[in-house]
Design a protein around this motif. Structure first.
Motif, PDB file in Angstrom:
ATOM      1  N   UNK A 229       0.862  -1.123  -0.114  1.00  0.00           N
ATOM      2  CA  UNK A 229       0.072   0.066   0.192  1.00  0.00           C
ATOM      3  C   UNK A 229       1.025   1.172  -0.002  1.00  0.00           C
ATOM      4  N   UNK A 230       2.178   1.150   0.501  1.00  0.00           N
ATOM      5  CA  UNK A 230       2.781   2.335   0.652  1.00  0.00           C
ATOM      6  C   UNK A 230       4.110   1.884   0.100  1.00  0.00           C
ATOM      7  N   UNK A 231       4.419   2.156  -1.201  1.00  0.00           N
ATOM      8  CA  UNK A 231       5.739   1.846  -1.865  1.00  0.00           C
ATOM      9  C   UNK A 231       6.622   3.157  -1.870  1.00  0.00           C
ATOM     10  N   UNK A 232       7.919   3.031  -1.483  1.00  0.00           N
ATOM     11  CA  UNK A 232       8.888   3.964  -1.400  1.00  0.00           C
ATOM     12  C   UNK A 232       9.947   3.787  -2.266  1.00  0.00           C
ATOM     13  N   UNK A 233      10.367   4.583  -3.247  1.00  0.00           N
ATOM     14  CA  UNK A 233      11.361   4.282  -4.226  1.00  0.00           C
ATOM     15  C   UNK A 233      12.532   5.313  -3.745  1.00  0.00           C
ATOM     16  N   UNK A 234      13.727   4.746  -3.773  1.00  0.00           N
ATOM     17  CA  UNK A 234      14.659   5.592  -3.058  1.00  0.00           C
ATOM     18  C   UNK A 234      15.242   6.598  -4.043  1.00  0.00           C
ATOM     19  N   UNK A 235      15.802   7.661  -3.473  1.00  0.00           N
ATOM     20  CA  UNK A 235      16.374   8.700  -4.421  1.00  0.00           C
ATOM     21  C   UNK A 235      17.321   8.386  -5.496  1.00  0.00           C
ATOM     22  N   UNK A 236      18.213   7.373  -4.936  1.00  0.00           N
ATOM     23  CA  UNK A 236      19.447   6.796  -5.611  1.00  0.00           C
ATOM     24  C   UNK A 236      18.722   5.534  -6.762  1.00  0.00           C
ATOM     25  N   UNK A 237      17.613   5.497  -6.674  1.00  0.00           N
ATOM     26  CA  UNK A 237      17.004   4.279  -7.653  1.00  0.00           C
ATOM     27  C   UNK A 237      17.323   4.432  -9.040  1.00  0.00           C
ATOM     28  N   UNK A 238      17.181   3.268  -9.679  1.00  0.00           N
ATOM     29  CA  UNK A 238      17.498   3.165 -11.340  1.00  0.00           C
ATOM     30  C   UNK A 238      16.657   4.104 -11.911  1.00  0.00           C
ATOM     31  N   UNK A 250       6.773  11.104  -5.860  1.00  0.00           N
ATOM     32  CA  UNK A 250       7.037  12.447  -5.313  1.00  0.00           C
ATOM     33  C   UNK A 250       6.155  12.394  -3.886  1.00  0.00           C
ATOM     34  N   UNK A 251       4.927  12.047  -4.238  1.00  0.00           N
ATOM     35  CA  UNK A 251       4.083  11.912  -2.832  1.00  0.00           C
ATOM     36  C   UNK A 251       4.643  10.920  -1.846  1.00  0.00           C
ATOM     37  N   UNK A 252       5.183   9.840  -2.405  1.00  0.00           N
ATOM     38  CA  UNK A 252       5.352   8.708  -1.479  1.00  0.00           C
ATOM     39  C   UNK A 252       6.646   9.080  -1.003  1.00  0.00           C
ATOM     40  N   UNK A 253       7.475   9.905  -1.418  1.00  0.00           N
ATOM     41  CA  UNK A 253       8.838  10.233  -0.885  1.00  0.00           C
ATOM     42  C   UNK A 253       8.435  11.159   0.066  1.00  0.00           C
ATOM     43  N   UNK A 254       7.646  11.983   0.141  1.00  0.00           N
ATOM     44  CA  UNK A 254       7.282  13.091   0.977  1.00  0.00           C
ATOM     45  C   UNK A 254       6.801  12.117   2.179  1.00  0.00           C
ATOM     46  N   UNK A 255       6.050  11.108   2.025  1.00  0.00           N
ATOM     47  CA  UNK A 255       5.505  10.236   3.287  1.00  0.00           C
ATOM     48  C   UNK A 255       6.451   9.693   3.681  1.00  0.00           C
ATOM     49  N   UNK A 256       7.493   9.164   3.192  1.00  0.00           N
ATOM     50  CA  UNK A 256       8.553   8.478   3.567  1.00  0.00           C
ATOM     51  C   UNK A 256       9.410   9.233   4.470  1.00  0.00           C
ATOM     52  N   UNK A 257       9.570  10.645   4.240  1.00  0.00           N
ATOM     53  CA  UNK A 257      10.296  11.658   5.113  1.00  0.00           C
ATOM     54  C   UNK A 257       9.682  11.743   6.457  1.00  0.00           C
ATOM     55  N   UNK A 258       8.289  11.737   6.478  1.00  0.00           N
ATOM     56  CA  UNK A 258       7.498  11.818   7.452  1.00  0.00           C
ATOM     57  C   UNK A 258       7.653  10.573   8.431  1.00  0.00           C
ATOM     58  N   UNK A 259       7.600   9.598   7.908  1.00  0.00           N
ATOM     59  CA  UNK A 259       7.665   8.220   8.427  1.00  0.00           C
ATOM     60  C   UNK A 259       8.999   7.999   8.991  1.00  0.00           C
ATOM     61  N   UNK A 260      10.107   8.265   8.408  1.00  0.00           N
ATOM     62  CA  UNK A 260      11.411   7.914   8.839  1.00  0.00           C
ATOM     63  C   UNK A 260      11.977   8.986   9.925  1.00  0.00           C
ATOM     64  N   UNK A 261      11.279  10.179   9.557  1.00  0.00           N
ATOM     65  CA  UNK A 261      12.101  11.412  10.695  1.00  0.00           C
ATOM     66  C   UNK A 261      11.094  11.370  11.772  1.00  0.00           C
ATOM     67  N   UNK A 262       9.899  11.091  11.844  1.00  0.00           N
ATOM     68  CA  UNK A 262       9.063  11.363  12.828  1.00  0.00           C
ATOM     69  C   UNK A 262       8.822  10.059  13.697  1.00  0.00           C
ATOM     70  N   UNK A 263       9.047   8.901  12.975  1.00  0.00           N
ATOM     71  CA  UNK A 263       8.599   7.650  13.262  1.00  0.00           C
ATOM     72  C   UNK A 263       7.110   7.316  13.530  1.00  0.00           C
ATOM     73  N   UNK A 264       6.384   8.075  12.857  1.00  0.00           N
ATOM     74  CA  UNK A 264       5.117   8.063  12.688  1.00  0.00           C
ATOM     75  C   UNK A 264       4.717   6.891  11.238  1.00  0.00           C
ATOM     76  N   UNK A 265       3.996   5.845  11.432  1.00  0.00           N
ATOM     77  CA  UNK A 265       3.692   4.900  10.495  1.00  0.00           C
ATOM     78  C   UNK A 265       2.439   5.012  10.050  1.00  0.00           C
TER      79      UNK A 265
END
Length: 266
Positions: A229-238, A250-265
């Motif tokens: 449901x939540x796919x995150x493509x890395x910035x260094x992806x092919x 872009x949408x998932x990357x922004x959600x990833x930033x919130x997920x990773x930095x705030x630890x809110x899942x």
């Protein structure tokens, strides 16, 4: 939004840095998440064990691009290649591309025909010591040998694409050929797709697709990213992976930033 209940992550190029290490911050976030975390890799089980122990992971893990699902001291699901197909492929590759660095993996062993700089580099990421053999002889004399992966390594990317296209034209009905790194081409059973492993684990844990998240960076991660449901493509992806996921990257990357930095899942 649906709360994420299980996270899946590729290893090389995603979770690990260029030296094959996990950063202290990444490790802390994983440990503090209190969520099941599965490594989903093209690597062999032995090349994943130290990372699993370092992160103290208890959930199901995935090796060989999906053909081996395991937990600590337990093989949950294992499906090797069809022996006849592996035998024919080894014969064809050695005949058509004798210069290619060729490896073969069983559940417990790594077989090579030469140890050069490419193999020495690969040895840095696994405790396995490769066994020097003639692969055609090995696979002929041991018809019950379970083969999980054939690995081709070449520093020439255009050559890698040429080999991939050539082998795909042979139309083996039971194999899949995937580029797993810039210089790596891996051949496994057709069912060896990360999505199938993710779906198997999700069904086992009675989880919905919307409750799953995944991180990836390469061609062989695409099916896994589509299965959650939540796919995150890395910035260094092919570039191919970014192009395929462009609509929601872009949408998932922004959600990833919130997920990773705030630890809110979510």
């Amino acid at each position: 939004m649906t709360k994420i209940k299980h996270i899946f992550s590729d290893l090389d190029g995603t979770l690990l840095d260029d030296q094959g290490k996990i950063s202290k911050k990444t490790q802390e976030v994983i440990e503090n998440s209190n969520l099941p975390f599965s490594l989903v890799s093209a690597r062999a089980l032995q090349a994943m064990e130290s990372l699993i122990n370092q992160l103290n992971l208890k959930s199901s893990q995935v090796a060989f691009n999906g053909r081996l699902i395991f937990a600590k001291n337990e093989v949950i699901k294992a499906n090797p290649m069809v022996h006849a197909s592996a035998q024919e492929l080894i014969k064809t590759i050695k005949k058509d591309y004798p210069e290619i660095n060729l490896s073969l993996y069983s559940l417990s062993d790594w077989y090579v025909e030469k140890i050069d700089k490419d193999i020495e580099q690969e040895m840095q990421f696994t405790p396995q010591v490769p066994k020097l053999v003639d692969l055609e002889t090995l696979i002929t004399e041991r018809p019950r040998l379970e083969i999980f992966k054939i690995l081709l390594i070449t520093p020439n990317e255009s050559k890698l694409e040429e080999i991939k296209k050539h082998l795909e034209k042979l139309n083996f009905p039971d194999i899949i050929i995937q580029k797993t790194w810039e210089t790596y081409l891996e051949i496994t059973h057709l069912e060896a797709q990360k999505a199938k492993a993710v779906q198997f684990i999700a069904q086992r844990e009675q989880l919905e697709q919307s409750e799953l998240a995944a991180f990836g960076d390469n061609e062989n991660d695409l099916s896994m990213l589509k299965a959650v449901g939540l796919p995150i493509v890395m910035a260094n992806a092919s570039d191919d992976l970014k192009k395929n996921r462009k609509s929601d990257y872009e949408k998932q990357y922004r959600r990833w930033c919130r997920l990773w930095n705030s630890k809110i899942y979510y």
